[in-house]
Design a protein around this motif. Structure first.
Motif, short mmCIF file in Angstrom:
data_model
loop_
_atom_site.label_atom_id
_atom_site.label_comp_id
_atom_site.label_asym_id
_atom_site.label_seq_id
_atom_site.Cartn_x
_atom_site.Cartn_y
_atom_site.Cartn_z
N LEU A 88 10.00 -21.34 0.76
CA LEU A 88 10.50 -19.97 0.84
C LEU A 88 11.95 -19.90 0.36
O LEU A 88 12.76 -20.80 0.64
N ASP A 89 12.28 -18.81 -0.34
CA ASP A 89 13.65 -18.64 -0.80
C ASP A 89 14.50 -17.98 0.28
O ASP A 89 14.02 -17.73 1.41
N GLN A 90 15.74 -17.67 -0.05
CA GLN A 90 16.66 -17.12 0.96
C GLN A 90 16.24 -15.73 1.43
O GLN A 90 16.73 -15.24 2.46
N HIS A 91 15.34 -15.10 0.68
CA HIS A 91 14.85 -13.78 1.09
C HIS A 91 13.49 -13.89 1.79
O HIS A 91 12.81 -12.87 1.98
N GLU A 92 13.10 -15.09 2.16
CA GLU A 92 11.86 -15.38 2.88
C GLU A 92 10.62 -15.08 2.04
O GLU A 92 9.55 -14.80 2.58
N LYS A 93 10.77 -15.17 0.72
CA LYS A 93 9.64 -14.98 -0.19
C LYS A 93 9.15 -16.33 -0.67
O LYS A 93 9.95 -17.25 -0.92
N ILE A 141 7.80 -35.08 -1.80
CA ILE A 141 8.53 -35.94 -2.74
C ILE A 141 8.12 -35.60 -4.17
O ILE A 141 8.96 -35.52 -5.08
N TRP A 142 6.83 -35.37 -4.40
CA TRP A 142 6.35 -34.97 -5.73
C TRP A 142 7.01 -33.67 -6.17
O TRP A 142 7.47 -33.53 -7.31
N LEU A 143 7.07 -32.70 -5.28
CA LEU A 143 7.66 -31.41 -5.61
C LEU A 143 9.14 -31.55 -5.94
O LEU A 143 9.65 -30.91 -6.88
N LYS A 144 9.83 -32.39 -5.20
CA LYS A 144 11.25 -32.60 -5.47
C LYS A 144 11.45 -33.21 -6.85
O LYS A 144 12.37 -32.81 -7.60
N GLN A 145 10.60 -34.15 -7.21
CA GLN A 145 10.76 -34.86 -8.47
C GLN A 145 10.22 -34.10 -9.67
O GLN A 145 10.67 -34.33 -10.80
N ASN A 146 9.26 -33.20 -9.44
CA ASN A 146 8.60 -32.53 -10.56
C ASN A 146 8.90 -31.04 -10.66
O ASN A 146 8.64 -30.44 -11.71
N GLU A 147 9.40 -30.43 -9.61
CA GLU A 147 9.75 -29.01 -9.65
C GLU A 147 11.16 -28.82 -9.09
O GLU A 147 11.37 -28.15 -8.07
N PRO A 148 12.16 -29.43 -9.75
CA PRO A 148 13.53 -29.39 -9.20
C PRO A 148 14.10 -27.98 -9.05
O PRO A 148 14.87 -27.73 -8.11
N GLU A 149 13.73 -27.07 -9.94
CA GLU A 149 14.25 -25.70 -9.81
C GLU A 149 13.73 -25.02 -8.55
O GLU A 149 14.48 -24.36 -7.83
N ASN A 150 12.44 -25.19 -8.28
CA ASN A 150 11.87 -24.63 -7.05
C ASN A 150 12.49 -25.31 -5.83
O ASN A 150 12.74 -24.66 -4.81
N TRP A 151 12.69 -26.60 -5.92
CA TRP A 151 13.27 -27.36 -4.81
C TRP A 151 14.66 -26.84 -4.45
O TRP A 151 14.97 -26.62 -3.28
N GLU A 152 15.47 -26.60 -5.47
CA GLU A 152 16.84 -26.15 -5.22
C GLU A 152 16.87 -24.74 -4.63
O GLU A 152 17.76 -24.40 -3.87
N LYS A 153 15.90 -23.91 -5.00
CA LYS A 153 15.86 -22.53 -4.50
C LYS A 153 15.30 -22.43 -3.09
O LYS A 153 15.39 -21.37 -2.46
N THR A 154 14.69 -23.51 -2.57
CA THR A 154 14.01 -23.45 -1.28
C THR A 154 15.00 -23.40 -0.12
O THR A 154 15.83 -24.30 0.05
N ALA A 155 14.91 -22.34 0.66
CA ALA A 155 15.76 -22.20 1.85
C ALA A 155 15.04 -22.65 3.10
O ALA A 155 15.67 -22.98 4.11
N LEU A 156 13.68 -22.65 3.07
CA LEU A 156 12.90 -23.07 4.23
C LEU A 156 11.61 -23.72 3.75
O LEU A 156 10.89 -23.16 2.92
N SER A 158 8.24 -24.34 5.07
CA SER A 158 7.49 -23.81 6.20
C SER A 158 6.17 -24.55 6.39
O SER A 158 5.63 -25.15 5.45
N THR A 159 5.66 -24.49 7.60
CA THR A 159 4.29 -24.86 7.91
C THR A 159 3.46 -23.58 7.94
O THR A 159 4.01 -22.47 7.96
N HIS A 160 2.15 -23.71 7.95
CA HIS A 160 1.31 -22.51 8.02
C HIS A 160 1.55 -21.76 9.33
O HIS A 160 1.53 -20.53 9.35
N GLN A 161 1.76 -22.48 10.43
CA GLN A 161 1.93 -21.83 11.72
C GLN A 161 3.16 -20.93 11.70
O GLN A 161 3.08 -19.74 12.05
N ASP A 162 4.31 -21.45 11.26
CA ASP A 162 5.51 -20.61 11.31
C ASP A 162 5.45 -19.48 10.28
O ASP A 162 5.93 -18.37 10.52
N TYR A 163 4.79 -19.72 9.13
CA TYR A 163 4.69 -18.67 8.12
C TYR A 163 3.86 -17.49 8.62
O TYR A 163 4.28 -16.33 8.52
N PHE A 164 2.70 -17.76 9.17
CA PHE A 164 1.81 -16.66 9.56
C PHE A 164 2.20 -16.04 10.90
O PHE A 164 1.89 -14.87 11.14
N LEU A 165 2.89 -16.77 11.75
CA LEU A 165 3.47 -16.11 12.93
C LEU A 165 4.50 -15.08 12.50
O LEU A 165 4.61 -14.01 13.09
#
Length: 508
Positions: A88-93, A141-156, A158-165
């Motif tokens: 999730l980004d800083q806007h929780e998207k 670890i795969w996401l960090k190494q293969n999607e660095p732009e997404n990794w840097e933008k990630t603010a949270l 999440s697990t499924h439990q916290d997302y859907f709550l």
């Protein structure tokens, strides 16, 4: 005081919502399927645009079908998928689609990188999880190494439990002990995120759910907007649930030391309750806290289980679907297939099916393994193939039971839940091949029941988890082993094991 509890299950292939009374009686339910996406071989992704509206609509229909007064609902609990990554980004998207628990990203290269910083033994002692592809760790670890732009933008993360709550109105991101444990990055001895493992991967703890909460904790109350979408009355307490397998375990009465619960749905596992925080000498079995109970569960699992049976239905059984829906027939396609299987002898006339459609989990932990049929001839029938699929899925579950027994765990009977529990044929097959009584529960929807029971504990409808289990969980049937069938199953299982061994050394 209200009389009913709602359990919501945001599962892998679909969502189900059930309404129960306080004695565990199902009074209304609904189920809706939604897709998984497979953009590359071995990848499994989902999007909330498929899941969230279905979850809301399913809840509304379940309440309508129950015929109860919505004001009599005491609370709602959530059963959610484990090992699902939401960035999730800083806007929780959500930055990218969810990476599903069946996804095979993150295996050999990521494992080699990780164990430069920590040994397998230390990781297992901290987390209770063998390092494997089902848990989120290597995929992160795969996401960090293969999607660095997404990794840097990630603010949270999440697990499924916290997302859907949060989708149900929670004021912050709360997760539960079982969902956190499924990340492969939790210290189960201290009941908190492992800072050491997060530091290795490069995830600040500030980018995790702030609170790992006890089951039943009220994290929200249904607001006006969500009330219109779900049918839940405004102000209904939304309570912390758990990872779906812990909900299944709790909803099957898995609270006391020595109780065994076999779950055979999209995911398969056999959980044994233990009062001791033990470790498997071979490092193969998963150990995690029995959420809310104060003891532990010991398990290994299947990455596909009964979803292999659904794959067979969807891939090969268009005719069975047509026959089942014909006027005057009205049969579930699975029942049509089961009737075919009943006519085939044990061993499927020499056909062996390896059900590793998304890798071999359990005590094998082999991401390279794949589904395989062996032994076909010109005389092979479709019914033979169908039986081999059911037997292959069952043999993988038998592998789990044998691994637990080899670790010194006594299993005297098994409570069966999930799709397989609806089939007398399948239930008897499991009893015969394991030589162990199979117990069927009155409430077949144990995942939703467990989530509802957690909510019941949280709102005070039950004194504690033991009170909830005693009141709401009931055994309705027992399948005793037919010893005359054991030898034939044992012979077929031996072939199953040899086929895997041969392919593992040459192909997998």
């Amino acid at each position: 005081m209200g009389k009913y509890l709602v359990g919501m299950d945001a599962g892998t292939t679909g969502c189900k919502v059930c309404v129960f009374d306080l004695e565990g009686k199902l009074v209304g339910s609904d189920y809706r399927e939604y897709p998984c996406y497979y953009p590359h071989e071995g990848w499994v992704e989902q999007i909330p645009e498929d899941i969230t509206p279905a979850l809301y609509a399913t809840c509304k229909t379940a309440i309508e079908r129950s015929g109860i007064q919505p004001k009599d609902i005491l609370g709602v609990g959530l059963s959610s998928q484990g090992s699902v990554i939401g960035m999730l980004d800083q806007h929780e998207k959500l930055i990218r689609p969810f990476v599903g628990w069946q996804d095979l990203r993150g295996a050999n290269k990521e494992l080699e990188w990780y164990i430069k910083y920590i040994t397998r033994k230390e990781h297992y002692q901290i987390t209770g999880d063998p390092i494997g592809f089902v848990f989120s760790l290597l995929k992160l670890i795969w996401l960090k190494q293969n999607e660095p732009e997404n990794w840097e933008k990630t603010a949270l993360f999440s697990t499924h439990q916290d997302y859907f709550l949060k989708q149900l109105g929670a004021d912050d991101y709360y997760t539960d002990f079982s969902s956190a444990s499924r990340e492969g990055m939790m210290d189960i001895n201290a009941d908190q995120w492992s800072k050491k493992i997060h530091d290795i991967v490069g995830i600040p703890l500030s980018k995790r759910a702030k609170i790992i909460a006890e089951p039943g904790k009220v994290v929200a109350r249904i607001n006006v907007e969500i009330s219109k979408l779900t049918g839940l009355p405004e102000g209904t307490p939304v309570c912390m649930g758990a990872h779906d397998q812990n909900c299944n375990t709790f909803g099957s009465g898995g609270v006391d030391d020595g109780t065994a619960v076999m779950v055979m749905g999209t995911f398969g596992s056999c959980f044994v309750i233990s009062d001791k925080n033990i470790r498997d000498p071979k490092g193969k079995l998963v150990v995690k806290g029995n959420h809310g109970v104060g003891n532990y569960t010991i398990e290994a699992f299947s990455n596909t289980s009964a979803s292999s049976y659904r794959w067979y239905r969807d891939t090969f059984c268009d005719l069975e679907k047509i026959v089942g829906s014909a006027p005057g027939v009205n049969m579930d396609p699975y029942d049509v297939i089961n009737r075919q299987i009943e006519r085939v002898p044990i061993g499927a006339n020499g056909i062996t099916f390896l059900p590793y459609l998304q890798g071999a989990a359990g005590e094998k932990l082999n991401d390279r393994a794949r589904g395989t049929f062996v032994g076909m001839s010109l005389g092979t029938t479709k019914a033979d193939i169908a039986r081999s699929v059911m037997e292959g899925i069952s043999f993988e579950m038998l592998d789990i039971v044998k691994a637990e027994q080899a670790a010194g765990i006594d299993i005297n009977s098994i409570r069966l839940t999930g799709g397989a529990a609806k089939s007398p044929l399948w239930s008897q097959m499991l009893a015969d091949m394991s030589n162990c009584p199979i117990l069927i529960l009155e409430a077949s929807e144990s995942g939703c029941l467990g989530a509802a029971m957690y909510a019941g504990v949280g709102v005070g409808a039950y004194n504690d988890v033991h009170d909830a289990s005693q009141r709401a969980v009931k055994i309705k049937e027992e399948y005793t082993p037919n010893t005359n069938n054991f030898e034939a199953y044992d012979k077929a299982y031996e072939k199953f094991a040899k086929v895997y061994e041969a392919l593992d050394s040459r192909v997998f």
